[in-house]
Design a protein around this motif. Sequence first.
Motif, short mmCIF file in Angstrom:
data_model
loop_
_atom_site.label_atom_id
_atom_site.label_comp_id
_atom_site.label_asym_id
_atom_site.label_seq_id
_atom_site.Cartn_x
_atom_site.Cartn_y
_atom_site.Cartn_z
N LYS A 73 12.96 30.01 -19.18
CA LYS A 73 12.20 30.92 -20.04
C LYS A 73 11.98 32.21 -19.27
O LYS A 73 11.75 32.18 -18.07
CB LYS A 73 10.82 30.34 -20.39
N ARG A 74 12.04 33.32 -19.99
CA ARG A 74 11.77 34.63 -19.37
C ARG A 74 10.92 35.45 -20.33
O ARG A 74 11.03 35.31 -21.55
CB ARG A 74 13.06 35.40 -19.11
N ILE A 75 10.11 36.32 -19.74
CA ILE A 75 9.29 37.21 -20.56
C ILE A 75 8.89 38.41 -19.73
O ILE A 75 8.83 38.33 -18.50
CB ILE A 75 8.03 36.47 -21.09
N ASN A 76 8.64 39.53 -20.39
CA ASN A 76 7.96 40.63 -19.73
C ASN A 76 6.88 41.13 -20.67
O ASN A 76 7.08 41.23 -21.86
CB ASN A 76 8.92 41.71 -19.23
N LYS A 77 5.70 41.35 -20.08
CA LYS A 77 4.54 41.76 -20.86
C LYS A 77 3.86 42.92 -20.15
O LYS A 77 3.80 42.97 -18.93
CB LYS A 77 3.52 40.61 -20.96
N ALA A 78 3.32 43.82 -20.93
CA ALA A 78 2.57 44.95 -20.38
C ALA A 78 1.34 44.46 -19.64
O ALA A 78 0.73 43.45 -20.02
CB ALA A 78 2.16 45.89 -21.51
N ILE A 79 1.00 45.16 -18.57
CA ILE A 79 -0.26 44.91 -17.88
C ILE A 79 -0.95 46.25 -17.69
O ILE A 79 -0.31 47.31 -17.74
CB ILE A 79 -0.07 44.19 -16.53
N ASP A 80 -2.21 46.22 -17.48
CA ASP A 80 -3.00 47.42 -17.32
C ASP A 80 -2.88 47.94 -15.88
O ASP A 80 -3.23 47.24 -14.93
CB ASP A 80 -4.46 47.10 -17.65
N ALA A 81 -2.35 49.15 -15.72
CA ALA A 81 -2.15 49.72 -14.39
C ALA A 81 -3.48 49.88 -13.65
O ALA A 81 -3.54 49.75 -12.43
CB ALA A 81 -1.43 51.07 -14.48
N ASP A 82 -4.55 50.16 -14.38
CA ASP A 82 -5.86 50.29 -13.76
C ASP A 82 -6.32 48.95 -13.19
O ASP A 82 -6.89 48.89 -12.10
CB ASP A 82 -6.87 50.83 -14.78
N ASP A 83 -6.07 47.86 -13.92
CA ASP A 83 -6.38 46.52 -13.41
C ASP A 83 -5.61 46.25 -12.13
O ASP A 83 -6.16 45.72 -11.17
CB ASP A 83 -6.01 45.43 -14.44
N TYR A 84 -4.34 46.63 -12.10
CA TYR A 84 -3.50 46.44 -10.92
C TYR A 84 -4.13 47.15 -9.72
O TYR A 84 -4.28 46.56 -8.65
CB TYR A 84 -2.09 46.96 -11.19
N GLU A 85 -4.48 48.42 -9.90
CA GLU A 85 -5.02 49.21 -8.79
C GLU A 85 -6.35 48.66 -8.30
O GLU A 85 -6.58 48.56 -7.10
CB GLU A 85 -5.17 50.67 -9.20
N LYS A 86 -7.23 48.31 -9.21
CA LYS A 86 -8.55 47.81 -8.81
C LYS A 86 -8.43 46.46 -8.10
O LYS A 86 -9.12 46.22 -7.11
CB LYS A 86 -9.46 47.70 -10.03
N LEU A 87 -7.58 45.59 -8.61
CA LEU A 87 -7.40 44.29 -7.98
C LEU A 87 -6.75 44.45 -6.61
O LEU A 87 -7.16 43.82 -5.64
CB LEU A 87 -6.56 43.38 -8.88
#
Length: 175
Positions: A144-158
């Motif tokens: 199975k494969r998938i790509n989903k959007a993520i929040d860039a702000d969440d990435y930076e804060k984490l």
Amino acid sequence: MSTKNLSLVVGSYDDDAVASEEYDALRSGQDAGGYEILGAVVLVREKNGKVQVKEHGDKSVGHGAGWGAGAGVVVGLFAPPLLAATAVGAGIGAILGKVKKNREEKQLGVDFDEFLAPGTSAVVAVVDDRFADKVEKELDRAEKRINKAIDADDYEKLRAAIEKSADDVVDQINS
């Protein structure tokens, strides 16, 4: 970074050796200049449910403890509860709560149990969304494969929260 649109790309495998090979191929493709990976991991979920990080890397952070921080960000974006169970530090917990809420409200992210069921493995990568389709296609042996959007702000804060306690996260995520 916050102006970039990011995607989480996941490939699920019944064989962890195949997942590791696909991870290596993904990293080689990046090195050849085909796309940019912000962070990637191979996760293995044993039949008893325990999850291990087998390989990881983060070109944007560097090496050593930074590599563990990169793995932590990818794991946290893929499965916030998984990182929350191992992460230490109040800042990480607060950010993970926001990541989880954003995922639910915006229907971002990937179903952890669907893509990493007990007895399976997954390659999970964070990429600029310009490369998401290309990276997903690189995982051609995935069941199975998938790509989903993520929040860039969440990435930076984490990422920032994990970097503050990177040594502890490295120890915990690989224990």
